[in-house]
Design a protein around this motif. Structure first.
Motif, PDB file in Angstrom:
ATOM      1  N   UNK A  13       0.834  -1.201   0.000  1.00  0.00           N
ATOM      2  CA  UNK A  13       0.000   0.000   0.000  1.00  0.00           C
ATOM      3  C   UNK A  13       0.869   1.253   0.000  1.00  0.00           C
ATOM      4  N   UNK A  14       1.914   1.251   0.819  1.00  0.00           N
ATOM      5  CA  UNK A  14       2.817   2.416   0.892  1.00  0.00           C
ATOM      6  C   UNK A  14       3.562   2.606  -0.429  1.00  0.00           C
ATOM      7  N   UNK A  15       4.026   1.517  -1.042  1.00  0.00           N
ATOM      8  CA  UNK A  15       4.733   1.624  -2.318  1.00  0.00           C
ATOM      9  C   UNK A  15       3.803   2.206  -3.390  1.00  0.00           C
ATOM     10  N   UNK A  16       2.579   1.748  -3.412  1.00  0.00           N
ATOM     11  CA  UNK A  16       1.607   2.275  -4.384  1.00  0.00           C
ATOM     12  C   UNK A  16       1.351   3.759  -4.153  1.00  0.00           C
ATOM     13  N   UNK A  17       1.243   4.142  -2.886  1.00  0.00           N
ATOM     14  CA  UNK A  17       1.026   5.547  -2.548  1.00  0.00           C
ATOM     15  C   UNK A  17       2.206   6.404  -3.009  1.00  0.00           C
ATOM     16  N   UNK A  18       3.414   5.909  -2.786  1.00  0.00           N
ATOM     17  CA  UNK A  18       4.607   6.644  -3.225  1.00  0.00           C
ATOM     18  C   UNK A  18       4.624   6.802  -4.744  1.00  0.00           C
ATOM     19  N   UNK A  19       4.250   5.749  -5.461  1.00  0.00           N
ATOM     20  CA  UNK A  19       4.215   5.823  -6.928  1.00  0.00           C
ATOM     21  C   UNK A  19       3.150   6.814  -7.400  1.00  0.00           C
ATOM     22  N   UNK A  20       1.980   6.771  -6.778  1.00  0.00           N
ATOM     23  CA  UNK A  20       0.899   7.691  -7.172  1.00  0.00           C
ATOM     24  C   UNK A  20       1.261   9.148  -6.908  1.00  0.00           C
ATOM     25  N   UNK A  21       2.005   9.394  -5.841  1.00  0.00           N
ATOM     26  CA  UNK A  21       2.355  10.757  -5.442  1.00  0.00           C
ATOM     27  C   UNK A  21       3.801  11.110  -5.779  1.00  0.00           C
ATOM     28  N   UNK A  22       4.332  10.504  -6.815  1.00  0.00           N
ATOM     29  CA  UNK A  22       5.724  10.756  -7.205  1.00  0.00           C
ATOM     30  C   UNK A  22       5.910  12.220  -7.599  1.00  0.00           C
ATOM     31  N   UNK A  23       7.081  12.729  -7.318  1.00  0.00           N
ATOM     32  CA  UNK A  23       7.398  14.106  -7.703  1.00  0.00           C
ATOM     33  C   UNK A  23       7.584  14.184  -9.216  1.00  0.00           C
ATOM     34  N   UNK A  24       7.504  15.375  -9.743  1.00  0.00           N
ATOM     35  CA  UNK A  24       7.716  15.570 -11.179  1.00  0.00           C
ATOM     36  C   UNK A  24       9.132  15.139 -11.562  1.00  0.00           C
ATOM     37  N   UNK A  25      10.103  15.366 -10.684  1.00  0.00           N
ATOM     38  CA  UNK A  25      11.481  14.957 -10.968  1.00  0.00           C
ATOM     39  C   UNK A  25      11.583  13.432 -11.093  1.00  0.00           C
ATOM     40  N   UNK A  26      10.916  12.698 -10.216  1.00  0.00           N
ATOM     41  CA  UNK A  26      10.942  11.228 -10.284  1.00  0.00           C
ATOM     42  C   UNK A  26      10.304  10.741 -11.575  1.00  0.00           C
ATOM     43  N   UNK A  27       9.164  11.298 -11.929  1.00  0.00           N
ATOM     44  CA  UNK A  27       8.473  10.887 -13.157  1.00  0.00           C
ATOM     45  C   UNK A  27       9.332  11.177 -14.388  1.00  0.00           C
ATOM     46  N   UNK A  28       9.926  12.360 -14.422  1.00  0.00           N
ATOM     47  CA  UNK A  28      10.728  12.745 -15.579  1.00  0.00           C
ATOM     48  C   UNK A  28      11.962  11.859 -15.707  1.00  0.00           C
ATOM     49  N   UNK A  29      12.640  11.602 -14.592  1.00  0.00           N
ATOM     50  CA  UNK A  29      13.841  10.773 -14.668  1.00  0.00           C
ATOM     51  C   UNK A  29      13.493   9.336 -15.051  1.00  0.00           C
ATOM     52  N   UNK A  30      12.419   8.809 -14.531  1.00  0.00           N
ATOM     53  CA  UNK A  30      12.009   7.448 -14.878  1.00  0.00           C
ATOM     54  C   UNK A  30      11.739   7.336 -16.383  1.00  0.00           C
ATOM     55  N   UNK A  31      11.030   8.314 -16.954  1.00  0.00           N
ATOM     56  CA  UNK A  31      10.782   8.310 -18.406  1.00  0.00           C
ATOM     57  C   UNK A  31      12.100   8.382 -19.176  1.00  0.00           C
ATOM     58  N   UNK A  32      12.997   9.264 -18.731  1.00  0.00           N
ATOM     59  CA  UNK A  32      14.282   9.433 -19.421  1.00  0.00           C
ATOM     60  C   UNK A  32      15.133   8.166 -19.336  1.00  0.00           C
ATOM     61  N   UNK A  33      15.123   7.493 -18.185  1.00  0.00           N
ATOM     62  CA  UNK A  33      15.885   6.254 -18.038  1.00  0.00           C
ATOM     63  C   UNK A  33      15.355   5.171 -18.964  1.00  0.00           C
ATOM     64  N   UNK A  34      14.049   5.056 -19.048  1.00  0.00           N
ATOM     65  CA  UNK A  34      13.439   4.037 -19.914  1.00  0.00           C
ATOM     66  C   UNK A  34      13.730   4.311 -21.385  1.00  0.00           C
ATOM     67  N   UNK A  35      13.855   5.578 -21.754  1.00  0.00           N
ATOM     68  CA  UNK A  35      14.207   5.923 -23.132  1.00  0.00           C
ATOM     69  C   UNK A  35      15.700   5.710 -23.386  1.00  0.00           C
ATOM     70  N   UNK A  36      16.537   6.122 -22.435  1.00  0.00           N
ATOM     71  CA  UNK A  36      17.988   6.039 -22.627  1.00  0.00           C
ATOM     72  C   UNK A  36      18.522   4.609 -22.527  1.00  0.00           C
ATOM     73  N   UNK A  37      17.920   3.800 -21.688  1.00  0.00           N
ATOM     74  CA  UNK A  37      18.386   2.433 -21.453  1.00  0.00           C
ATOM     75  C   UNK A  37      17.198   1.473 -21.573  1.00  0.00           C
ATOM     76  N   UNK A  38      16.677   1.288 -22.787  1.00  0.00           N
ATOM     77  CA  UNK A  38      15.439   0.525 -22.953  1.00  0.00           C
ATOM     78  C   UNK A  38      15.560  -0.968 -22.633  1.00  0.00           C
ATOM     79  N   UNK A  39      16.756  -1.501 -22.617  1.00  0.00           N
ATOM     80  CA  UNK A  39      16.890  -2.935 -22.325  1.00  0.00           C
ATOM     81  C   UNK A  39      16.938  -3.227 -20.833  1.00  0.00           C
ATOM     82  N   UNK A  40      17.024  -2.193 -20.030  1.00  0.00           N
ATOM     83  CA  UNK A  40      17.036  -2.371 -18.580  1.00  0.00           C
ATOM     84  C   UNK A  40      15.639  -2.126 -18.024  1.00  0.00           C
TER      85      UNK A  40
END
Length: 162
Positions: A13-40
């Motif tokens: 429940x806490x992990x889901x809450x953290x994901x739902x309330x992620x900061x803009x910096x976390x969301x942006x970096x996660x998108x950038x990581x998935x684009x930069x390193x798509x096999x990971x």
């Protein structure tokens, strides 16, 4: 590391809450990581022993923490968290929210450099600094397999982390 094994009630429940309330910096970096390193595979707000990792890659044994202003006041807590993650064999990289938001490409470059340094150290330790043609050094790549990580002390049931 099996993140949900042997966790206290409320962890998911806490992990889901953290994901739902992620900061803009976390969301942006996660998108950038998935684009930069798509096999990971990049996971977000993952239980890690008694802590949560902002962004984690199991295969690379890498944790990326994105720190806001509150982390300036919680230095001792962050140090304990980092020591725990390092003890489990994970490298921890920390970036400030404003760095991620203002210079995402620079943060991705730092992460890529971290992969290159780790792979270079691995090649030196194995005695193979040659490229595929047998000459010079191979270009380090985060796309190489890091192998399956071993079970953590936490998962083996050796007790709670220090």
């Amino acid at each position: 590391m099996r993140t949900y094994a042997n966790q206290p009630p409320g962890t998911i429940t806490r992990a889901r809450e953290l994901r739902r309330n992620a900061s803009e910096a976390e969301k942006r970096l996660l998108r950038a990581l998935r684009e930069a390193f798509p096999t990971l595979k990049w996971r977000h707000s993952v239980p890690f022993g008694p802590y949560y990792a902002d962004i984690l890659c199991f295969s690379a044994k890498l944790v990326i923490e994105i720190d806001g202003g509150q982390h300036g006041e919680a230095h001792a807590y962050d140090e304990r968290r980092t020591r725990h993650m390092n003890a489990e064999g994970y490298q921890v990289l920390r970036f400030w929210n404003n760095d991620v938001l203002a210079n995402t490409d620079g943060v991705i470059a730092q992460i890529s450099l971290s992969f290159q340094e780790r792979e270079g150290a691995h090649l030196r330790a194995s005695g193979d600094g040659k490229g595929e043609d047998g000459v010079g050094s191979a270009l380090p790549s985060p796309l190489r397999a890091f192998g399956a990580p071993p079970l953590s002390r936490w998962e083996r049931g050796s007790g709670a982390p220090a």
